[in-house]
Design a protein around this motif. Structure first.
Motif, mmCIF file in Angstrom:
data_model
loop_
_atom_site.group_PDB
_atom_site.id
_atom_site.type_symbol
_atom_site.label_atom_id
_atom_site.label_comp_id
_atom_site.label_asym_id
_atom_site.label_seq_id
_atom_site.Cartn_x
_atom_site.Cartn_y
_atom_site.Cartn_z
ATOM 1 N N ASP A 290 11.585 -10.555 9.156
ATOM 2 C CA ASP A 290 12.530 -10.217 8.077
ATOM 3 C C ASP A 290 12.084 -8.962 7.331
ATOM 4 O O ASP A 290 12.144 -8.902 6.098
ATOM 5 C CB ASP A 290 12.658 -11.398 7.092
ATOM 6 C CG ASP A 290 13.282 -12.609 7.766
ATOM 7 O OD1 ASP A 290 14.050 -12.419 8.745
ATOM 8 O OD2 ASP A 290 12.977 -13.730 7.338
ATOM 9 N N GLY A 291 11.577 -8.018 8.090
ATOM 10 C CA GLY A 291 11.242 -6.714 7.496
ATOM 11 C C GLY A 291 9.893 -6.631 6.827
ATOM 12 O O GLY A 291 9.515 -5.585 6.319
ATOM 13 N N LYS A 292 9.139 -7.764 6.806
ATOM 14 C CA LYS A 292 7.886 -7.751 6.075
ATOM 15 C C LYS A 292 6.694 -8.142 6.935
ATOM 16 O O LYS A 292 6.825 -8.997 7.825
ATOM 17 C CB LYS A 292 7.956 -8.709 4.881
ATOM 18 C CG LYS A 292 8.894 -8.214 3.831
ATOM 19 C CD LYS A 292 8.761 -8.979 2.532
ATOM 20 C CE LYS A 292 9.708 -8.387 1.498
ATOM 21 N NZ LYS A 292 9.772 -9.163 0.271
ATOM 22 N N ALA B 275 4.943 4.352 9.451
ATOM 23 C CA ALA B 275 4.170 4.346 8.205
ATOM 24 C C ALA B 275 4.432 3.086 7.418
ATOM 25 O O ALA B 275 5.589 2.692 7.193
ATOM 26 C CB ALA B 275 4.475 5.572 7.367
ATOM 27 N N ILE B 276 3.350 2.467 7.019
ATOM 28 C CA ILE B 276 3.373 1.374 6.047
ATOM 29 C C ILE B 276 3.737 1.983 4.697
ATOM 30 O O ILE B 276 3.201 3.024 4.332
ATOM 31 C CB ILE B 276 1.949 0.765 5.954
ATOM 32 C CG1 ILE B 276 1.585 0.078 7.266
ATOM 33 C CG2 ILE B 276 1.821 -0.154 4.745
ATOM 34 C CD1 ILE B 276 0.093 -0.248 7.380
ATOM 35 N N GLY B 277 4.655 1.347 3.959
ATOM 36 C CA GLY B 277 4.852 1.761 2.573
ATOM 37 C C GLY B 277 5.990 2.728 2.322
ATOM 38 O O GLY B 277 7.029 2.676 2.982
ATOM 39 N N ARG B 278 5.763 3.588 1.381
ATOM 40 C CA ARG B 278 6.785 4.473 0.819
ATOM 41 C C ARG B 278 7.554 5.274 1.875
ATOM 42 O O ARG B 278 6.968 5.853 2.775
ATOM 43 C CB ARG B 278 6.139 5.433 -0.176
ATOM 44 C CG ARG B 278 7.104 6.215 -1.043
ATOM 45 C CD ARG B 278 6.390 7.001 -2.147
ATOM 46 N NE ARG B 278 5.338 7.866 -1.626
ATOM 47 C CZ ARG B 278 4.039 7.636 -1.742
ATOM 48 N NH1 ARG B 278 3.610 6.561 -2.362
ATOM 49 N NH2 ARG B 278 3.161 8.474 -1.241
ATOM 50 N N GLY B 279 8.875 5.320 1.727
ATOM 51 C CA GLY B 279 9.708 6.127 2.609
ATOM 52 C C GLY B 279 9.979 7.499 2.020
ATOM 53 O O GLY B 279 9.807 7.717 0.818
ATOM 54 N N TYR B 280 10.388 8.421 2.892
ATOM 55 C CA TYR B 280 10.745 9.767 2.443
ATOM 56 C C TYR B 280 12.199 9.774 1.990
ATOM 57 O O TYR B 280 13.100 9.526 2.783
ATOM 58 C CB TYR B 280 10.578 10.762 3.586
ATOM 59 C CG TYR B 280 9.151 10.956 4.027
ATOM 60 C CD1 TYR B 280 8.213 11.496 3.154
ATOM 61 C CD2 TYR B 280 8.746 10.616 5.304
ATOM 62 C CE1 TYR B 280 6.894 11.688 3.567
ATOM 63 C CE2 TYR B 280 7.442 10.805 5.723
ATOM 64 C CZ TYR B 280 6.512 11.335 4.848
ATOM 65 O OH TYR B 280 5.227 11.524 5.239
ATOM 66 N N MET C 67 6.390 -3.478 3.773
ATOM 67 C CA MET C 67 7.522 -2.937 4.537
ATOM 68 C C MET C 67 7.197 -1.532 5.044
ATOM 69 O O MET C 67 6.172 -0.945 4.701
ATOM 70 C CB MET C 67 8.773 -2.954 3.664
ATOM 71 C CG MET C 67 9.162 -4.393 3.273
ATOM 72 S SD MET C 67 10.710 -4.517 2.370
ATOM 73 C CE MET C 67 10.184 -4.152 0.709
ATOM 74 N N LEU C 68 8.124 -0.994 5.850
ATOM 75 C CA LEU C 68 7.852 0.299 6.486
ATOM 76 C C LEU C 68 8.612 1.442 5.814
ATOM 77 O O LEU C 68 9.693 1.240 5.241
ATOM 78 C CB LEU C 68 8.222 0.244 7.967
ATOM 79 C CG LEU C 68 7.348 -0.684 8.823
ATOM 80 C CD1 LEU C 68 7.840 -0.687 10.270
ATOM 81 C CD2 LEU C 68 5.875 -0.261 8.778
ATOM 82 N N GLY C 69 8.054 2.637 5.897
ATOM 83 C CA GLY C 69 8.658 3.803 5.264
ATOM 84 C C GLY C 69 8.922 4.955 6.215
ATOM 85 O O GLY C 69 9.497 5.967 5.809
ATOM 86 N N LEU D 224 -2.147 -3.428 2.935
ATOM 87 C CA LEU D 224 -0.939 -4.247 3.027
ATOM 88 C C LEU D 224 -0.694 -5.074 1.770
ATOM 89 O O LEU D 224 0.423 -5.518 1.509
ATOM 90 C CB LEU D 224 -1.012 -5.154 4.269
ATOM 91 C CG LEU D 224 -0.886 -4.406 5.604
ATOM 92 C CD1 LEU D 224 -1.293 -5.291 6.773
ATOM 93 C CD2 LEU D 224 0.542 -3.895 5.809
ATOM 94 N N GLN D 225 -1.759 -5.277 0.988
ATOM 95 C CA GLN D 225 -1.607 -6.066 -0.237
ATOM 96 C C GLN D 225 -1.497 -5.197 -1.482
ATOM 97 O O GLN D 225 -1.604 -5.681 -2.606
ATOM 98 C CB GLN D 225 -2.781 -7.044 -0.360
ATOM 99 C CG GLN D 225 -2.742 -8.131 0.720
ATOM 100 C CD GLN D 225 -4.048 -8.899 0.837
ATOM 101 O OE1 GLN D 225 -5.056 -8.505 0.253
ATOM 102 N NE2 GLN D 225 -4.025 -9.986 1.607
#
Lengths: 408, 408
Positions: free
Chosen positions: B285-287, B346-351, B312-314, B304-305
């Protein structure tokens, strides 16, 4: 082996030098090429109890580029964050170590007028913070070898050998030997230095008279409450520290505006990366009225024209020609060392803590009493092997120095 | 000769890299051991018209000492002056170059929980300034050799030879050759990269499916307006720049919270000075719901924590196994290079700028649309010579990668 000695030296600087207090922040100002030593120093500072160690890096080559490419306005700008940083420092009173390692002549060719203007524009903004911190925190100026500096001192050696040789000279000058405990050595040294200043303080001279064959012929008045100091000193909060390593001088703050005659420099002076050589200054009614230099005249102009106080003197310092550093027989092209091989005076700002009872006086009272104020404080060397210094008190002469050495 | 090449490279970074504008300030973040290159870079930046060049120096050995000796509270503190500095930056929008040269494993042994807590405490304070600057200024991540890094890559060579070899690899990866004009080479490269992204953007895939024998079996949805980007990009003010040198990736921002399956890392990951090796992450479920690592599990936990968004992915990025950097056959232990030798996510923040029409949307609108938000953005490599990637659109499959290479 040199690494072990460097660690010993680092330990000396944070303990006998700034005497870092448990949890106190230490700020270190150093050149980027010094980073291996800074790693040792930071480790020793934390071991000695520092709560935080912050490094402010400089790089002389970058300074050259900044001065060349940027306008006076751009160079003079004090960013809001710089002011916020100084405000924080003036409130939190971290200890500060400045590590000299620059090329003594590394900024040669940079427009001195530009440098002077930048200093003049920044000073009024920085000044309140500096004044707020005065006598309240532990500070130290010490040195570590820089490559260009070492090559300047030992031009015949390869760079790595010159650096090694300069390390050895610094260790010797700062009482760091293979077998000793340098912190204990400095405790003993501080005791001996204090004795010397006690003898001079008992004399209560009205003025000192300097003469030698180089052309120095000079008289300078002291304040009635001028205090001779030497070695370590205490913050107003009572923390003992050594502000200079090495140090061999017994020094005081003279009465501003009350000196006359000629002072002839006996050594080159490196000021902000430019060498000034073969110079003299004539004083009348306490102020510099004429001067010349064989090399670096523009830089000397820049110093003496910084502000009104730069025309007057802020320090008299006595160092015998046979001081341990003088006996090394080295010309360091670096005031921190050369001033400890020779009697010297300082152009500009006086030390407010070289006044009896300064602890209970405001800065304004101290200036009114005769401590000079200026944006600059620049030592230059006047000691020679034939220098005589006579102390005058109520018309009676006492020899203080004869043939460049103590006579008292 | 190497010095001439270094100067060419420095010129490339300030021109084709951040494309410094007349009078604009350049901030350079670099390790102290890099100071000789920084001197060249600063000179080239002024020649290219920079109004001011400010260097923010770091030193990994000092970072180790800080992390070891200071408390989380002390490490997390954002000084008022630091905040004032960021505020100034977010208003004045200087260009910024970060030069990677650290030891990929130089912070091994440092408590990862402590590092994570420090990041978590500092982030909310720094975040508003970062968000205010987003897509508004030119930035660049590039690399120069550090001694420990070079030795890690070429353990059989003496340090100086390893550093020389790493310089050569960087020059090659960044299209700097003895005879070419690298700025022109990058113009051509940017043109080719843009063509690739145009082809992908025409496909409008609903989701991508990844499979290989290493164990990756993964599906990830895109946003309806996800935009594939590559090579250079433009600030909102219209200044073209290249944010990564080298770069070989065509990448986009996926729909957050809409992916599932397992991703198996195909290369080690160096994150903040610690290597993580032999790891996988399971998504549901995206996580991220489960993960493990043969080496560096604690660091992977820390990433990851970090916050909810770190689960989620970025970013999804496509790089063929025969990319120029992949053909070098080197393991850099450095994401800047390794990510350009391998497909990665990439783990985390998206562009936010990988969304069609982002110029006219607020950050909130972009996050609502499905761009992931997090304090971290950490690429990891999943590409292998047998990787297949299939693009699905309205139930119809299109091979995007076959045997690790473009099939589209």
């Amino acid at each position: 082996m040199n690494k072990t000695m460097q660690r010993k030296y680092a330990r000396l600087l944070v303990r006998a030098g700034v005497n870092i207090q448990k949890g106190q922040t230490l700020i270190v100002r150093a050149q980027t090429e010094s980073y291996p030593f800074i790693e040792l120093l930071t480790d020793e500072a934390y071991k000695a109890g520092a709560g935080d160690v912050q490094i402010e890096w400089s790089n002389q080559t970058l300074s050259r580029l900044h001065y060349r490419h940027r306008s006076v306005t751009a160079l003079s700008r004090v960013h809001p964050w710089e002011e916020a940083k100084m405000k924080e420092e003036s409130e939190q009173l971290p200890a500060a170590i400045r590590l000299v390692s620059e090329d003594p002549d590394g900024l040669r060719g940079i427009n001195q007028e530009k440098l002077k203007k930048v200093r003049q524009k920044r000073y009024p903004i920085l000044r309140p913070y500096q004044e707020q911190m005065e006598n309240k925190y532990q500070w130290l100026v010490a040195a570590i070898p820089g490559k260009a500096w070492a090559k300047k001192m030992f031009p015949g050696l390869r760079t790595s050998a010159a650096v090694e040789k300069l390390w050895e000279a610094i260790f010797e000058a700062c009482l760091v030997t293979k077998d000793n405990d340098p912190v204990a050595a400095w405790e003993e040294k501080d005791r001996l230095m204090e004795e010397k200043s006690r003898v001079l303080n008992a004399c209560r001279f009205d003025y000192l008279e300097y003469k030698n064959a180089l052309g120095t012929d000079f008289r300078c008045h002291l304040m009635p409450r001028s205090l001779w100091c030497a070695g370590g000193e205490k913050t107003l909060g009572g923390v003992f520290f050594n502000p200079n390593m090495p140090t061999e001088e017994v020094f005081t703050t003279p009465m501003k505006g009350k000196c006359e005659g000629r002072l002839v420099a006996s050594m080159p002076l490196s000021y902000q990366g430019v060498l000034i050589e073969g110079f003299y200054i004539d004083y009348k009614d306490g102020k510099a009225v004429a001067w010349d230099a064989k090399v670096g005249k523009e830089a000397l102009d820049g110093i003496l024209q910084s502000d009104e106080g730069a025309k007057m003197l802020g320090e008299l310092a006595l160092v015998p020609v046979n001081s341990p550093i003088s006996r090394q027989g080295l010309l360091y092209y670096c005031t921190l060392f050369d001033e400890n091989a020779s009697c010297h005076v300082a152009i500009g700002r006086g030390y407010t803590n070289c006044v009896e009872g300064f602890e209970d006086m405001t800065r304004e009272e101290l200036l009114d009493m005769g401590v000079n104020d200026s944006q600059v404080h620049v030592d230059f060397m006047i000691g020679t092997p034939d220098l005589t210094i006579t102390g005058w008190k109520d018309g009676k002469a006492t020899p203080v120095f004869v043939n460049g050495d103590w006579a008292i």
